[in-house]
Scaffold this active site. Structure first.
Site, PDB file in Angstrom:
ATOM      1  N   PRO A  35      -0.135 -10.295  -7.448  1.00 45.31           N
ATOM      2  CA  PRO A  35       1.512 -10.670  -7.893  1.00 45.31           C
ATOM      3  C   PRO A  35       2.023 -11.134  -6.484  1.00 45.31           C
ATOM      4  O   PRO A  35       1.593 -10.802  -5.374  1.00 45.31           O
ATOM      5  CB  PRO A  35       1.949  -9.066  -7.927  1.00 45.31           C
ATOM      6  CG  PRO A  35       1.266  -8.481  -7.056  1.00 45.31           C
ATOM      7  CD  PRO A  35      -0.020  -9.106  -7.300  1.00 45.31           C
ATOM      8  N   ASP A 118      -2.874  -8.292  -2.770  1.00 48.87           N
ATOM      9  CA  ASP A 118      -0.962  -7.752  -2.205  1.00 48.87           C
ATOM     10  C   ASP A 118      -1.201  -9.338  -2.348  1.00 48.87           C
ATOM     11  O   ASP A 118      -1.627  -9.541  -0.872  1.00 48.87           O
ATOM     12  CB  ASP A 118      -1.106  -6.830  -1.988  1.00 48.87           C
ATOM     13  CG  ASP A 118      -0.333  -6.038  -3.146  1.00 48.87           C
ATOM     14  OD1 ASP A 118      -0.768  -6.061  -4.056  1.00 48.87           O
ATOM     15  OD2 ASP A 118       0.310  -4.755  -2.668  1.00 48.87           O
ATOM     16  N   ASP A 120       0.380 -10.144   1.012  1.00 53.96           N
ATOM     17  CA  ASP A 120       0.304  -9.452   2.334  1.00 53.96           C
ATOM     18  C   ASP A 120      -1.101 -10.089   2.901  1.00 53.96           C
ATOM     19  O   ASP A 120      -1.542  -9.969   4.140  1.00 53.96           O
ATOM     20  CB  ASP A 120       1.414  -9.046   3.024  1.00 53.96           C
ATOM     21  CG  ASP A 120       2.506  -8.728   2.388  1.00 53.96           C
ATOM     22  OD1 ASP A 120       2.794  -9.193   1.314  1.00 53.96           O
ATOM     23  OD2 ASP A 120       3.562  -8.921   3.084  1.00 53.96           O
ATOM     24  N   ASP A 209       1.271   2.207  -9.233  1.00 51.85           N
ATOM     25  CA  ASP A 209       0.286   1.526  -8.473  1.00 51.85           C
ATOM     26  C   ASP A 209      -0.931   3.153  -8.532  1.00 51.85           C
ATOM     27  O   ASP A 209      -2.039   3.354  -9.345  1.00 51.85           O
ATOM     28  CB  ASP A 209      -0.042   1.008  -7.376  1.00 51.85           C
ATOM     29  CG  ASP A 209       0.446   1.413  -6.060  1.00 51.85           C
ATOM     30  OD1 ASP A 209       1.150   2.555  -6.273  1.00 51.85           O
ATOM     31  OD2 ASP A 209       0.387   1.466  -4.940  1.00 51.85           O
TER      32      ASP A 209
END
Length: 514
Positions: A35, A118, A120, A209
């Site tokens: 995402p 993710d 990052d 999550d």
């Protein structure tokens, strides 16, 4: 190269446009879902870590952009023009949660195995292949490996129970902390486990999550774990736009309440359900509460600030009370299953309305680095500032260095372990700046908790130059540092040109290799 463009027929707030290469990779073996939201500063490194995987184009990479307003989308489109295994979904409106992007990625996934990354973070370059090979070999439903958290001041291992040892074909409940530290990192699972059980990330800004991966683990018959580094969790510069950064503490507590209600109402194996609820009550609700409670007071003494402090703490306490009321319908006391005795003490104080004592105990625990210990029989206790019955807080394990003896070809560490309910397994040396760099030697203690570890000088001299923290590892993944109760004169004799043991400011044993 032109991209194929698709528009879904339904028109909702989460409408999306789908872009993919006309020569889309056929029959991928692993799907990765990321995402994305305003990640133009980090997304290239994240994507490259997938494209450069040793599995190559056998990976289907689905990136779902949740309405980015920076340069992220142009970066994604540029990558998708060049790489047939990339599939892009652009949401027309920001959904306010990573749930919808991840759920859409699951819906679009075509591979038999799926993993999450993710925007990052990044994968170790052979990470996906290592996970995939284990699942193909074992036919397990799920595998998790090592996650290294990257911070500006060094690194740390996340959730050591997940990666301390190589496990194959084990039931999830055989790992006591398996429902702790759940996030999208370092995991791979059968896509069918998710789709056939209708599992989805809940539409929440926080805790979505852990609910999802608890659901996944509850559906798994057997899982594996590996010691290999799989995932790097980037915490060097926190994304100010991330939902975690923008979600306040009270809202996080309310999200945790939703997860508790969800699992309380779900039909599950009783052992699994109790493990899940214990994690939610102790680790998420109560540990988080007591770790923050003593910080909810401003240093400013004005009437306005005191009034704000009072209202803030009152709202915090009220929310915690509401959370704990959800446990009243259970047929057991949740604190009987807490892992940490100090959490149980704080829980009992809180239930009795002793809020000042809760603050005093948590402030002392956080700020007093060198604590006094009390030994009784085979147990060890921290000596707290409170009166009985909270004067002595039990520790699950304690280890002391009794002596350090030089020999011609080795150094002997004489140790005493107390409170360890299983055999000591090894002496662990972990690089203080690079937590994934660690070395170990076998270690054991006798029935009295005493033992001697002989460390060969040749082995020591071969270690990379660095400073190492020393631990005793027990129960697979739990560890305790070697405390030095007083200055040991023999330590001073161990100084050499290349390496020496020393006592840290917190009175623990460390090793410096020059």
């Amino acid at each position: 190269m032109n991209l194929l463009f698709f528009r879904p027929k339904t028109k909702t707030a989460s409408d999306y446009e789908l872009f993919q290469h006309p020569n889309q990779t056929a029959a991928p073996i692993v799907t990765v879902v990321t995402p994305v939201y305003n990640n133009d500063a980090t997304i290239k490194k994240t994507i490259d870590s997938v494209l450069n995987q040793t599995l190559g184009e056998k990976i289907e990479y689905i990136l779902v952009d949740d309405g980015s307003t920076d340069n992220t989308r142009s970066i994604l489109l540029e990558y998708s023009k060049k790489h047939p295994n990339i599939k892009l979904a652009f949401l027309k409106k920001n959904t306010g949660t990573p749930a919808y992007p991840r759920n859409l990625g699951i819906k679009l996934a075509k591979a038999p195995y799926i993993s999450f990354l993710d925007a990052d973070d990044w994968f170790e370059l052979s990470g996906l292949e290592k996970l995939y090979n284990v699942l193909k070999e074992t036919n397990d439903d799920y595998i998790v490996g090592k996650t290294v958290k990257i911070r500006t001041d060094g690194t740390a291992i996340v959730g050591e129970h997940e990666s301390s040892t190589e496990r194959r074909n084990v039931p999830p409940v055989s790992i006591p902390h398996i429902f702790h530290h759940l996030g999208p990192r370092a995991r791979m699972m059968k896509t069918s486990i998710i789709k056939e059980n209708g599992l989805k990330f809940p539409a929440m800004k926080f805790a979505e999550d852990k609910q999802f991966f608890m659901d996944v683990l509850a559906c798994c018959k057997s899982i594996s774990t590996t010691k290999d580094v799989i995932y790097y969790l980037n915490r060097q510069n926190e994304n100010k736009d991330s939902l975690t950064s923008r979600t306040n503490v009270l809202h996080k507590m309310k999200c945790n309440q939703k997860v508790i209600h969800y699992f309380k109402g779900k039909e599950l194996d009783p052992v699994i359900k109790k493990m899940i609820l214990n994690r939610l009550y102790e680790f998420d609700c109560f540990t988080g509460f007591i770790n923050r409670y003593h910080t909810l007071r401003s240093e400013k003494s004005s009437v306005k600030h005191k009034a704000n402090d009072y209202l803030k703490r009152k709202a915090y306490v009220w929310t915690m009370k509401k959370t704990l009321r959800t446990a009243k319908s259970l047929d057991y006391d949740i604190s009987d299953h807490f892992f940490k005795p100090i959490n149980k003490a704080c829980y009992q104080l809180f239930k009795n309305g002793c809020y000042k004592e809760v603050e005093e105990l948590t402030r002392w625990h956080a700020n007093t680095k060198i604590k006094n210990f009390h030994f009784k029989d085979d147990q060890v206790f921290m000596v707290s500032p409170l009166a009985e019955p909270y004067k002595y807080i039990e520790l699950p394990a304690h280890a002391e260095l009794a002596n350090c003896t030089p020999n011609t070809d080795h150094i002997s560490l004489h140790l005493k372990a107390t409170g360890v309910d299983a055999a000591i397994q090894e002496l662990l040396l972990r690089d203080r700046q690079s937590a994934a760099s660690e070395f170990s030697l076998p270690a054991s203690v006798d029935e009295n908790g005493e033992g001697i570890i002989a460390i060969p000088l040749e082995w020591l001299s071969a270690l990379p130059k660095s400073v190492y923290n020393l631990y005793l590892r027990y129960n697979d993944y739990q560890k305790v540092q070697l405390h030095i109760p007083a200055s040991i004169e023999s330590l001073k004799k161990q100084q050499s040109k290349n390496c020496h043991f020393y006592c840290t400011v917190n009175q623990n044993l460390a090793l410096k290799i020059k």
